[in-house]
Design a protein around this motif. Structure first.
Motif, PDB file in Angstrom:
ATOM      1  N   UNK A 129      -3.619  14.280  -4.659  1.00 54.88           N
ATOM      2  CA  UNK A 129      -4.655  13.475  -5.317  1.00 54.88           C
ATOM      3  C   UNK A 129      -6.013  13.586  -4.623  1.00 54.88           C
ATOM      4  N   UNK A 130      -7.054  13.394  -5.413  1.00 59.19           N
ATOM      5  CA  UNK A 130      -8.412  13.325  -4.860  1.00 59.19           C
ATOM      6  C   UNK A 130      -8.616  11.943  -4.246  1.00 59.19           C
ATOM      7  N   UNK A 147      -8.026   6.002  -4.426  1.00 55.37           N
ATOM      8  CA  UNK A 147      -8.652   4.679  -4.518  1.00 55.37           C
ATOM      9  C   UNK A 147      -8.260   3.968  -5.811  1.00 55.37           C
ATOM     10  N   UNK A 148      -8.166   4.705  -6.900  1.00 55.84           N
ATOM     11  CA  UNK A 148      -7.751   4.103  -8.174  1.00 55.84           C
ATOM     12  C   UNK A 148      -6.304   3.599  -8.086  1.00 55.84           C
ATOM     13  N   UNK A 149      -5.422   4.414  -7.483  1.00 53.46           N
ATOM     14  CA  UNK A 149      -4.007   4.035  -7.376  1.00 53.46           C
ATOM     15  C   UNK A 149      -3.811   2.818  -6.485  1.00 53.46           C
ATOM     16  N   UNK A 199      -6.908   3.686   5.259  1.00 55.08           N
ATOM     17  CA  UNK A 199      -5.808   3.660   4.289  1.00 55.08           C
ATOM     18  C   UNK A 199      -5.884   4.895   3.398  1.00 55.08           C
ATOM     19  N   UNK A 200      -7.068   5.209   2.901  1.00 58.78           N
ATOM     20  CA  UNK A 200      -7.247   6.404   2.064  1.00 58.78           C
ATOM     21  C   UNK A 200      -6.923   7.650   2.880  1.00 58.78           C
ATOM     22  N   UNK A 241       0.840  -1.206   0.000  1.00 55.16           N
ATOM     23  CA  UNK A 241       0.000   0.000   0.000  1.00 55.16           C
ATOM     24  C   UNK A 241       0.870   1.249   0.000  1.00 55.16           C
ATOM     25  N   UNK A 242       1.874   1.257   0.859  1.00 59.81           N
ATOM     26  CA  UNK A 242       2.750   2.424   0.963  1.00 59.81           C
ATOM     27  C   UNK A 242       3.517   2.649  -0.336  1.00 59.81           C
TER      28      UNK A 242
END
Length: 164
Positions: free
Chosen positions: A122-123, A128-130, A144-145, A108-109
């Protein structure tokens, strides 16, 4: 028959004898003792093994080691600063409880780092897309987000302090 390969890992030049059928994850974990990237699904679906190759996130479990020739590989271990200071993304994950059991956290990181290197603000949808290629079984991804959003803020503050 083994082949010699040269690449850079976390800023250090590496030369190894490898079997052509090995993947990058095997070499990182078993040959270089860099165990941050985790073996999850082994099929490139869960993201636990994500590392950056030339700045792009890759699933190291399906990345052929011979493809790493002359490339730069960054693992979670390579994010530590001087005196083992945590990277702002790592700090953000701790501060915002983005770390649950920890198994998915390195991937994730690293995915978050690739995103923030390209897009420092980022939005939520972009985050979420990344992270879509990284699975977590402990959470609904909210923390996480939030961790990635907080990391963007920390990194922005750090850049502003460096310029000021």
């Amino acid at each position: 028959m083994k082949q010699t390969i040269r690449f850079t890992v976390n800023g250090d030049s590496v030369q190894l004898e490898v079997e052509p059928h090995w993947n990058l994850l095997r070499v990182l974990r078993e040959e270089l003792d860099l165990t941050g990237a985790k073996q999850g699904c082994g099929e490139g679906e869960c993201g636990a093994c994500t590392v950056l190759v030339n700045g792009a996130p890759v699933n190291s479990c399906i990345y052929p080691i011979l493809e790493a020739e002359d490339k730069n590989v960054l693992t979670i271990e390579g994010l530590l600063g001087e005196n083992s200071e945590l990277h702002p993304i790592q700090r953000a994950f701790l501060e915002k409880a983005g770390v649950q059991c920890g198994f998915c956290t390195p991937g994730m990181i690293m995915s978050a780092k690739a995103l923030l290197d390209l897009n420092p603000a980022p939005s939520e949808d972009e985050i979420r897309h990344a992270l879509a290629g990284n699975m977590c079984r402990c959470t609904g991804y909210v923390q996480i987000v939030e961790s990635v959003q907080h990391a963007a803020d920390l990194m922005s503050e750090g850049s502003a302090q460096e310029q000021g």
